[in-house]
Write a protein that holds these residues in place. Structure first.
Motif, PDB file in Angstrom:
ATOM      1  N   TRP A  12       0.809  -1.217   0.000  1.00 29.74           N
ATOM      2  CA  TRP A  12       0.000   0.000   0.000  1.00 29.74           C
ATOM      3  C   TRP A  12       0.847   1.273   0.000  1.00 29.74           C
ATOM      4  O   TRP A  12       0.571   2.231  -0.716  1.00 29.74           O
ATOM      5  CB  TRP A  12      -0.934  -0.029   1.208  1.00 29.74           C
ATOM      6  CG  TRP A  12      -1.858   1.138   1.346  1.00 29.74           C
ATOM      7  CD1 TRP A  12      -1.809   2.133   2.280  1.00 29.74           C
ATOM      8  CD2 TRP A  12      -2.998   1.454   0.523  1.00 29.74           C
ATOM      9  NE1 TRP A  12      -2.833   3.020   2.103  1.00 29.74           N
ATOM     10  CE2 TRP A  12      -3.574   2.619   1.027  1.00 29.74           C
ATOM     11  CE3 TRP A  12      -3.569   0.831  -0.595  1.00 29.74           C
ATOM     12  CZ2 TRP A  12      -4.706   3.200   0.465  1.00 29.74           C
ATOM     13  CZ3 TRP A  12      -4.701   1.408  -1.151  1.00 29.74           C
ATOM     14  CH2 TRP A  12      -5.254   2.574  -0.629  1.00 29.74           C
ATOM     15  N   GLU A  13       1.898   1.275   0.819  1.00 25.66           N
ATOM     16  CA  GLU A  13       2.721   2.490   0.955  1.00 25.66           C
ATOM     17  C   GLU A  13       3.544   2.783  -0.297  1.00 25.66           C
ATOM     18  O   GLU A  13       4.104   3.882  -0.439  1.00 25.66           O
ATOM     19  CB  GLU A  13       3.645   2.381   2.173  1.00 25.66           C
ATOM     20  CG  GLU A  13       4.575   1.195   2.167  1.00 25.66           C
ATOM     21  CD  GLU A  13       3.961  -0.029   2.842  1.00 25.66           C
ATOM     22  OE1 GLU A  13       4.740  -0.931   3.222  1.00 25.66           O
ATOM     23  OE2 GLU A  13       2.716  -0.092   2.972  1.00 25.66           O
ATOM     24  N   GLU A  95      -5.712  -3.669   1.345  1.00 23.89           N
ATOM     25  CA  GLU A  95      -4.367  -3.097   1.401  1.00 23.89           C
ATOM     26  C   GLU A  95      -4.065  -2.481   2.772  1.00 23.89           C
ATOM     27  O   GLU A  95      -2.959  -2.631   3.302  1.00 23.89           O
ATOM     28  CB  GLU A  95      -4.191  -2.055   0.292  1.00 23.89           C
ATOM     29  CG  GLU A  95      -4.255  -2.611  -1.119  1.00 23.89           C
ATOM     30  CD  GLU A  95      -3.067  -3.519  -1.450  1.00 23.89           C
ATOM     31  OE1 GLU A  95      -2.082  -3.527  -0.684  1.00 23.89           O
ATOM     32  OE2 GLU A  95      -3.145  -4.231  -2.478  1.00 23.89           O
ATOM     33  N   LEU A  96      -5.040  -1.786   3.357  1.00 23.91           N
ATOM     34  CA  LEU A  96      -4.822  -1.146   4.662  1.00 23.91           C
ATOM     35  C   LEU A  96      -4.656  -2.182   5.776  1.00 23.91           C
ATOM     36  O   LEU A  96      -3.820  -2.008   6.667  1.00 23.91           O
ATOM     37  CB  LEU A  96      -5.985  -0.201   4.986  1.00 23.91           C
ATOM     38  CG  LEU A  96      -6.048   1.096   4.180  1.00 23.91           C
ATOM     39  CD1 LEU A  96      -7.296   1.892   4.543  1.00 23.91           C
ATOM     40  CD2 LEU A  96      -4.790   1.940   4.416  1.00 23.91           C
ATOM     41  N   SER A 102       1.047  -6.198   9.117  1.00 24.77           N
ATOM     42  CA  SER A 102       2.502  -6.315   8.935  1.00 24.77           C
ATOM     43  C   SER A 102       3.281  -5.751  10.121  1.00 24.77           C
ATOM     44  O   SER A 102       4.465  -6.065  10.297  1.00 24.77           O
ATOM     45  CB  SER A 102       2.933  -5.611   7.645  1.00 24.77           C
ATOM     46  OG  SER A 102       2.726  -4.217   7.736  1.00 24.77           O
ATOM     47  N   GLN A 103       2.618  -4.927  10.948  1.00 26.67           N
ATOM     48  CA  GLN A 103       3.261  -4.409  12.153  1.00 26.67           C
ATOM     49  C   GLN A 103       3.449  -5.508  13.198  1.00 26.67           C
ATOM     50  O   GLN A 103       4.286  -5.394  14.089  1.00 26.67           O
ATOM     51  CB  GLN A 103       2.435  -3.267  12.761  1.00 26.67           C
ATOM     52  CG  GLN A 103       2.249  -2.075  11.844  1.00 26.67           C
ATOM     53  CD  GLN A 103       1.299  -1.043  12.433  1.00 26.67           C
ATOM     54  OE1 GLN A 103       1.063  -1.001  13.629  1.00 26.67           O
ATOM     55  NE2 GLN A 103       0.765  -0.186  11.573  1.00 26.67           N
ATOM     56  N   TYR A 104       2.642  -6.574  13.084  1.00 21.95           N
ATOM     57  CA  TYR A 104       2.675  -7.651  14.068  1.00 21.95           C
ATOM     58  C   TYR A 104       3.202  -8.969  13.501  1.00 21.95           C
ATOM     59  O   TYR A 104       3.640  -9.839  14.250  1.00 21.95           O
ATOM     60  CB  TYR A 104       1.259  -7.886  14.632  1.00 21.95           C
ATOM     61  CG  TYR A 104       0.672  -6.649  15.266  1.00 21.95           C
ATOM     62  CD1 TYR A 104       0.950  -6.307  16.578  1.00 21.95           C
ATOM     63  CD2 TYR A 104      -0.163  -5.801  14.523  1.00 21.95           C
ATOM     64  CE1 TYR A 104       0.414  -5.154  17.162  1.00 21.95           C
ATOM     65  CE2 TYR A 104      -0.702  -4.653  15.090  1.00 21.95           C
ATOM     66  CZ  TYR A 104      -0.409  -4.342  16.407  1.00 21.95           C
ATOM     67  OH  TYR A 104      -0.937  -3.196  16.966  1.00 21.95           O
ATOM     68  N   SER A 304       0.536   2.338 -10.732  1.00 17.95           N
ATOM     69  CA  SER A 304       0.282   3.290  -9.650  1.00 17.95           C
ATOM     70  C   SER A 304       1.468   3.447  -8.701  1.00 17.95           C
ATOM     71  O   SER A 304       1.356   4.143  -7.688  1.00 17.95           O
ATOM     72  CB  SER A 304      -0.950   2.845  -8.841  1.00 17.95           C
ATOM     73  OG  SER A 304      -2.080   2.718  -9.668  1.00 17.95           O
ATOM     74  N   LEU A 305       2.581   2.799  -9.025  1.00 19.02           N
ATOM     75  CA  LEU A 305       3.766   2.938  -8.175  1.00 19.02           C
ATOM     76  C   LEU A 305       4.226   4.399  -8.100  1.00 19.02           C
ATOM     77  O   LEU A 305       4.121   5.148  -9.077  1.00 19.02           O
ATOM     78  CB  LEU A 305       4.908   2.099  -8.732  1.00 19.02           C
ATOM     79  CG  LEU A 305       5.024   0.655  -8.265  1.00 19.02           C
ATOM     80  CD1 LEU A 305       6.111  -0.055  -9.076  1.00 19.02           C
ATOM     81  CD2 LEU A 305       5.346   0.582  -6.783  1.00 19.02           C
TER      82      LEU A 305
END
Length: 315
Positions: A12-13, A95-96, A102-104, A304-305
């Protein structure tokens, strides 16, 4: 010895969100228009008793084409286009949630499973009312005797008002019979169908893509491998969740209130084979859907990159 590669996932980022949403609407609309006839056929096969109307997917296709023409294969399509909203909600949620999980955990299977299930929960909350109306429209014509609601004859005249007149007519009948709750008939069945389907599809998609990448030549484009992985994942997910999809279709079209009772009656009347009804149509529709969706979605993310990342991703 040649080192085996991994397919790098665009997260996403990494995306330019304005491009992502602009291209995404066009992609979603194209996919829905392509597979809608198979969706209509699947619905009629699942709702019919035994083989009272059609003997199978191709029999249904040719009978509808002969009796109702090409337009018969697109009954309810205009109201179904409102699912574009749920499509964008699905993509955004997926995506969010991947980013959040992914933080965990860095395990891609965990991220895909949780994100896929969450995205389906959000999307179905938007989609179910649209599906309830569009499925009633799908059943008109040869299948109208199988549904609770039938179009009034005056909605068939006046070409310019025909499509939206039919939609308003069906919506009015649903509201008169069941109130607002009628538009969420089958909501629980839909969640029990599509949350597992989505939760299963994404992990298997990434799994198949990785396995194919290990077998393919090093210069094989990732997009080809992903286009092959999509249908494999779709067939797997469709097979696993088809029994609940049959129950969902009957709850929504026939106006039933109990998922469990509908399941029991299906088993009683048609046995275990009843749970496979519409599976071939579902796999047939999911195969091109998966190919178009995967190629479109991965191309969409590539296009969209953010500019500074364009050269860092293998295509």
């Amino acid at each position: 010895m040649q080192q085996k590669r991994n397919i790098q996932i665009i997260e996403w980022e990494d995306l330019d969100k304005r491009k992502f949403y602009s291209f995404g609407v066009f992609m979603t609309m194209t996919i829905r228009a392509t597979v809608y006839p198979a969706t209509l056929i699947r619905t009629r096969l699942q709702v019919q008793r035994g083989k009272s109307l059609y003997s199978g997917t191709f029999d249904a296709f040719f009978k509808i084409l002969r009796s109702e023409g090409v337009r018969g294969l697109y009954r309810g399509f205009m109201v179904n286009t409102f699912t574009l909203i749920s499509g964008q909600a699905y993509i955004t949620t997926y995506e969010l949630v991947r980013k959040y999980v992914s933080q965990y955990s860095e395990d891609n299977t965990v991220k895909s499973l949780v994100a896929g299930g969450s995205a389906s929960l959000v999307a179905q909350s938007i989609t179910v009312p649209i599906d309830v109306v569009s499925q009633q429209l799908m059943m008109q014509g040869q299948g109208e005797h199988l549904t609770r609601f039938r179009l009034n004859s005056n909605t068939e005249t006046g070409k310019s008002k025909k499509v939206f007149g039919q939609t308003r007519n069906i919506m009015a009948q649903i509201f008169a019979a069941d109130g607002f709750r009628g538009f969420y008939r089958g909501y629980v069945a839909s969640l029990l169908t599509y949350i597992p389907n989505s939760a299963v599809w994404w992990p298997f998609y990434h799994f198949y893509a990785e396995q194919l990448s290990k077998m393919a030549p090093s210069d094989c484009p990732h997009l080809i491998l992903q286009a092959m992985a999509g249908p494999l994942a779709a067939a797997t997910a469709s097979t696993v969740t088809n029994p609940m999809d049959v129950v969902r279709a009957r709850v929504q079209v026939e106006g039933r209130t109990s998922v469990i009772e509908t399941f029991r009656q299906l088993i009683k009347e048609e046995g275990g084979w009843g749970l496979t009804k519409g599976l071939s149509a579902r796999i047939i529709s999911s195969t091109p859907t998966a190919i178009v969706m995967v190629v479109g979605y991965e191309t969409l993310k590539k296009l969209s990159l953010r500019p500074e990342l364009v050269d860092s991703r293998h295509w």
